[in-house]
Design a protein around this motif. Structure first.
Motif, PDB file in Angstrom:
ATOM      1  N   ALA A  39      19.787  43.811 -16.812  1.00 23.86           N
ATOM      2  CA  ALA A  39      19.991  42.961 -15.638  1.00 23.86           C
ATOM      3  C   ALA A  39      20.374  43.850 -14.461  1.00 23.86           C
ATOM      4  CB  ALA A  39      21.086  41.937 -15.904  1.00 23.86           C
ATOM      5  N   PRO A  40      20.017  43.466 -13.243  1.00 22.47           N
ATOM      6  CA  PRO A  40      20.304  44.305 -12.081  1.00 22.47           C
ATOM      7  C   PRO A  40      21.772  44.265 -11.674  1.00 22.47           C
ATOM      8  CG  PRO A  40      19.232  42.288 -11.379  1.00 22.47           C
ATOM      9  CD  PRO A  40      19.214  42.275 -12.881  1.00 22.47           C
ATOM     10  N   LEU A  41      22.313  45.399 -11.263  1.00 21.71           N
ATOM     11  CA  LEU A  41      23.672  45.452 -10.736  1.00 21.71           C
ATOM     12  C   LEU A  41      23.803  44.541  -9.522  1.00 21.71           C
ATOM     13  CD1 LEU A  41      24.512  49.261 -10.935  1.00 21.71           C
ATOM     14  CD2 LEU A  41      25.873  47.422 -11.952  1.00 21.71           C
ATOM     15  N   GLY A  42      24.891  43.782  -9.488  1.00 20.40           N
ATOM     16  CA  GLY A  42      25.156  42.929  -8.339  1.00 20.40           C
ATOM     17  C   GLY A  42      24.133  41.852  -8.104  1.00 20.40           C
ATOM     18  N   GLY A  43      23.210  41.661  -9.045  1.00 19.85           N
ATOM     19  CA  GLY A  43      22.162  40.668  -8.878  1.00 19.85           C
ATOM     20  C   GLY A  43      20.962  41.170  -8.117  1.00 19.85           C
ATOM     21  N   SER A  44      21.118  42.269  -7.400  1.00 23.39           N
ATOM     22  CA  SER A  44      20.019  42.800  -6.582  1.00 23.39           C
ATOM     23  C   SER A  44      19.698  44.255  -6.887  1.00 23.39           C
ATOM     24  CB  SER A  44      20.372  42.668  -5.094  1.00 23.39           C
ATOM     25  OG  SER A  44      21.508  43.461  -4.785  1.00 23.39           O
ATOM     26  N   GLY A  45      20.487  44.856  -7.797  1.00 23.06           N
ATOM     27  CA  GLY A  45      20.270  46.263  -8.121  1.00 23.06           C
ATOM     28  C   GLY A  45      21.116  47.214  -7.302  1.00 23.06           C
ATOM     29  N   ASP A 104      35.241  43.161 -19.071  1.00 28.00           N
ATOM     30  CA  ASP A 104      35.421  41.966 -18.238  1.00 28.00           C
ATOM     31  C   ASP A 104      34.232  41.020 -18.281  1.00 28.00           C
ATOM     32  OD1 ASP A 104      33.634  43.522 -16.809  1.00 28.00           O
ATOM     33  OD2 ASP A 104      34.611  43.215 -14.877  1.00 28.00           O
ATOM     34  N   GLY A 105      33.329  41.244 -19.238  1.00 29.03           N
ATOM     35  CA  GLY A 105      32.198  40.335 -19.415  1.00 29.03           C
ATOM     36  C   GLY A 105      31.416  40.125 -18.144  1.00 29.03           C
ATOM     37  N   SER A 106      31.292  38.870 -17.739  1.00 25.12           N
ATOM     38  CA  SER A 106      30.529  38.543 -16.535  1.00 25.12           C
ATOM     39  C   SER A 106      31.436  37.943 -15.460  1.00 25.12           C
ATOM     40  CB  SER A 106      29.398  37.567 -16.873  1.00 25.12           C
ATOM     41  OG  SER A 106      29.930  36.388 -17.476  1.00 25.12           O
ATOM     42  N   THR A 107      32.693  38.422 -15.428  1.00 20.37           N
ATOM     43  CA  THR A 107      33.651  37.917 -14.437  1.00 20.37           C
ATOM     44  C   THR A 107      33.808  38.894 -13.276  1.00 20.37           C
ATOM     45  OG1 THR A 107      35.544  38.948 -15.533  1.00 20.37           O
ATOM     46  CG2 THR A 107      34.918  36.729 -16.254  1.00 20.37           C
ATOM     47  N   ARG A 108      34.384  38.392 -12.198  1.00 19.82           N
ATOM     48  CA  ARG A 108      34.691  39.242 -11.043  1.00 19.82           C
ATOM     49  C   ARG A 108      36.147  39.013 -10.633  1.00 19.82           C
ATOM     50  NH1 ARG A 108      29.065  38.081  -9.309  1.00 19.82           N
ATOM     51  NH2 ARG A 108      27.967  40.087  -9.237  1.00 19.82           N
ATOM     52  N   ARG A 109      36.713  40.004  -9.958  1.00 17.23           N
ATOM     53  CA  ARG A 109      38.062  39.925  -9.418  1.00 17.23           C
ATOM     54  C   ARG A 109      38.055  40.518  -8.008  1.00 17.23           C
ATOM     55  NH1 ARG A 109      41.768  41.592 -12.807  1.00 17.23           N
ATOM     56  NH2 ARG A 109      40.363  41.466 -14.604  1.00 17.23           N
ATOM     57  N   ALA A 110      39.177  40.446  -7.314  1.00 16.61           N
ATOM     58  CA  ALA A 110      39.260  41.003  -5.965  1.00 16.61           C
ATOM     59  C   ALA A 110      38.960  42.499  -6.010  1.00 16.61           C
ATOM     60  CB  ALA A 110      40.638  40.761  -5.378  1.00 16.61           C
ATOM     61  N   GLN A 156      36.297  40.808  -0.647  1.00 14.14           N
ATOM     62  CA  GLN A 156      35.144  40.890  -1.546  1.00 14.14           C
ATOM     63  C   GLN A 156      35.591  40.866  -3.003  1.00 14.14           C
ATOM     64  OE1 GLN A 156      32.275  43.967  -0.618  1.00 14.14           O
ATOM     65  NE2 GLN A 156      32.635  43.791   1.583  1.00 14.14           N
ATOM     66  N   ALA A 157      34.696  40.438  -3.874  1.00 11.61           N
ATOM     67  CA  ALA A 157      34.961  40.405  -5.312  1.00 11.61           C
ATOM     68  C   ALA A 157      34.055  41.404  -6.012  1.00 11.61           C
ATOM     69  CB  ALA A 157      34.732  38.999  -5.859  1.00 11.61           C
ATOM     70  N   ILE A 158      34.497  41.851  -7.206  1.00  8.21           N
ATOM     71  CA  ILE A 158      33.723  42.852  -7.946  1.00  8.21           C
ATOM     72  C   ILE A 158      33.935  42.672  -9.437  1.00  8.21           C
ATOM     73  CG2 ILE A 158      35.562  44.617  -7.956  1.00  8.21           C
ATOM     74  CD1 ILE A 158      33.296  46.692  -7.393  1.00  8.21           C
ATOM     75  N   GLY A 159      32.878  42.923 -10.207  1.00  5.66           N
ATOM     76  CA  GLY A 159      32.956  42.913 -11.661  1.00  5.66           C
ATOM     77  C   GLY A 159      32.638  44.297 -12.186  1.00  5.66           C
ATOM     78  N   GLY A 160      33.403  44.754 -13.167  1.00  2.50           N
ATOM     79  CA  GLY A 160      33.140  46.092 -13.718  1.00  2.50           C
ATOM     80  C   GLY A 160      31.754  46.194 -14.331  1.00  2.50           C
ATOM     81  N   ASN A 161      31.441  45.247 -15.230  1.00  2.00           N
ATOM     82  CA  ASN A 161      30.111  45.238 -15.837  1.00  2.00           C
ATOM     83  C   ASN A 161      29.035  44.834 -14.836  1.00  2.00           C
ATOM     84  OD1 ASN A 161      30.995  45.989 -18.401  1.00  2.00           O
ATOM     85  ND2 ASN A 161      31.195  43.887 -19.114  1.00  2.00           N
ATOM     86  N   LEU A 162      29.336  43.818 -14.043  1.00  2.00           N
ATOM     87  CA  LEU A 162      28.323  43.228 -13.169  1.00  2.00           C
ATOM     88  C   LEU A 162      27.912  44.135 -12.014  1.00  2.00           C
ATOM     89  CD1 LEU A 162      29.609  39.557 -12.811  1.00  2.00           C
ATOM     90  CD2 LEU A 162      27.736  40.372 -14.254  1.00  2.00           C
ATOM     91  N   ASP A 163      28.872  44.930 -11.512  1.00  2.00           N
ATOM     92  CA  ASP A 163      28.638  45.571 -10.210  1.00  2.00           C
ATOM     93  C   ASP A 163      28.847  47.071 -10.157  1.00  2.00           C
ATOM     94  OD1 ASP A 163      28.250  43.004  -8.887  1.00  2.00           O
ATOM     95  OD2 ASP A 163      30.408  42.712  -9.109  1.00  2.00           O
ATOM     96  N   THR A 164      29.349  47.709 -11.223  1.00  2.00           N
ATOM     97  CA  THR A 164      29.698  49.131 -11.095  1.00  2.00           C
ATOM     98  C   THR A 164      28.941  50.026 -12.066  1.00  2.00           C
ATOM     99  OG1 THR A 164      31.552  49.197 -12.681  1.00  2.00           O
ATOM    100  CG2 THR A 164      32.037  48.408 -10.446  1.00  2.00           C
ATOM    101  N   ILE A 165      28.799  51.258 -11.656  1.00  2.00           N
ATOM    102  CA  ILE A 165      28.220  52.315 -12.494  1.00  2.00           C
ATOM    103  C   ILE A 165      29.340  52.948 -13.303  1.00  2.00           C
ATOM    104  CG2 ILE A 165      27.224  54.638 -12.402  1.00  2.00           C
ATOM    105  CD1 ILE A 165      25.527  53.625 -10.051  1.00  2.00           C
ATOM    106  N   ALA A 166      29.108  53.134 -14.607  1.00  2.00           N
ATOM    107  CA  ALA A 166      30.130  53.642 -15.517  1.00  2.00           C
ATOM    108  C   ALA A 166      29.912  55.118 -15.824  1.00  2.00           C
ATOM    109  CB  ALA A 166      30.119  52.847 -16.816  1.00  2.00           C
ATOM    110  N   ILE A 167      30.982  55.899 -15.639  1.00  2.00           N
ATOM    111  CA  ILE A 167      30.976  57.315 -16.010  1.00  2.00           C
ATOM    112  C   ILE A 167      31.990  57.515 -17.121  1.00  2.00           C
ATOM    113  CG2 ILE A 167      31.424  59.681 -15.257  1.00  2.00           C
ATOM    114  CD1 ILE A 167      30.596  58.855 -12.450  1.00  2.00           C
TER     115      ILE A 167
END
Length: 351
Positions: free
Chosen positions: A50-56, A120-126, A132-143
């Motif tokens: 799935a695309p990061l942030g819904g848009s990649g 954090d599954g598919s959730t977002r937090r501040a 703005q809100a952000i989700g670790g899985n949904l929106d970030t690149i993992a190193i």
């Protein structure tokens, strides 16, 4: 299982601290050979696909730590963790974008797709960006930083800074720990079920400062004229302002050349002439140049010059041929000297 072979290898990083990324993207059709985790049943996808942030578009970078492991001869812990993720399917459903160990980096996910790493599954937090809100899985690149070695930490900082530069992110607002997405402060929390990145949390401020330093270096090189300390890297397109061009990076005399758009073909950051340039239009520049004469090529512009006079162009091409021949000759002589030194060294007494 044989060691992984990267599908693509590329270099990143500022100046002398160049790093190699071994890219082995998990296929979209990869399926779990057995029950891997609650979110990865047998036959389920081995990554979110799935695309990061819904848009990649990534909105941040999340730093993790995992344990140091002993790797077999011929490989590294970074490759071994990558292989354990896929095709071995031995990471309990965890899928990160990058594994880093010392100077070895393996990439498993593209920069536009989600991973499974932040708890954090598919959730977002501040987020750290106001409003703005952000989700670790949904929106970030993992190193995933392997172990606690200082060289590994430096490589992770370089990779983070490079990613932020590429993705229009910034350290103060877009750098996160795994702890953040578990609702913890970015420090060791006594009694917590998990603290991550475990080895980096006690030095998080120092690591963040290291990322900022490399980020400033990378972005400064893109927006200001080059200096010997700041530097361009091989492959950069630059503007040569005109002036002397030298046969070697420490030569004292050179031949004057006119302004031209050039490509950096080699660097020697600690030498008097730190950049080897070759003009995009053949025959104008080929050789080592002073930093003061090299600057960023402004976006949308071209400094290419080409002699209108065929005789002048022919003369320049002849000079270029001579310079290349002399350059190659120097290279052969250097290789010969190194061979002689190596042979002599074998006969030197130890101690």
């Amino acid at each position: 299982m044989a060691f992984l072979t990267p599908d693509r290898v590329r270099e990143i990083g500022p100046g002398d601290l160049r790093l190699t990324i071994n890219e082995k993207i998990i296929p979209d059709n990869a399926r779990a050979p057995r029950q891997i985790a609650a979110h990865v049943p047998q036959g389920g996808r081995m990554k979110p696909a799935a695309p990061l942030g819904g848009s990649g578009k990534a909105r941040g970078i999340t730093i993790h730590n995992t344990s140091e492991i002993a790797a077999p001869a011929g490989t590294t812990p970074a490759e071994q963790y990558a292989r354990a993720t896929w095709p071995n399917a031995n990471m309990a459903g965890v899928v990160v974008h990058f594994y880093v160990w010392k100077r070895a980096i393996w990439q498993l996910l593209s920069l536009t797709e989600q991973g499974w790493h932040a708890s954090d599954g598919s959730t977002r937090r501040a987020s750290k960006r106001a409003g703005q809100a952000i989700g670790g899985n949904l929106d970030t690149i993992a190193i995933e930083v392997i172990g606690s070695d200082s060289q590994t930490q430096e490589s992770a900082a370089i990779l983070t800074a490079w990613l932020m530069t590429e993705l229009s992110l910034a350290p103060p607002t877009d750098l996160y720990t795994h702890n953040y997405f578990m609702g913890h402060p970015e420090r060791i929390v006594a009694g917590a079920t998990k603290n991550c990145p475990l080895f980096l949390l006690p030095r998080w401020e120092a690591f963040s400062a290291q990322v900022q330093k490399f980020y400033t270096n990378l972005n400064g090189a893109k927006s200001t004229p080059a200096t010997a300390a700041q530097g361009f890297v091989r492959g950069d397109r630059v503007h040569f302002a005109g002036g002397p061009v030298f046969l070697s990076s420490d030569a004292k005399t050179g031949q004057i050349r006119t302004a031209a758009e050039c490509r950096v073909t080699a660097t020697a950051p600690h030498n008097p002439r730190p950049y080897h340039l070759e003009s995009i239009t053949p025959g104008i520049v080929f050789g080592w140049a002073d930093a003061v004469n090299v600057s960023l090529l402004p976006p949308g512009t071209s400094a290419v010059t080409s002699p209108a006079d065929p005789q002048a162009q022919s003369q320049l091409l002849a000079e270029l041929t001579t310079l290349k021949a002399e350059h190659d000759k120097l290279g052969r002589e250097h290789a010969k000297l190194r061979g002689e030194i190596t042979a002599l060294a074998k006969n030197w007494p130890a101690g």
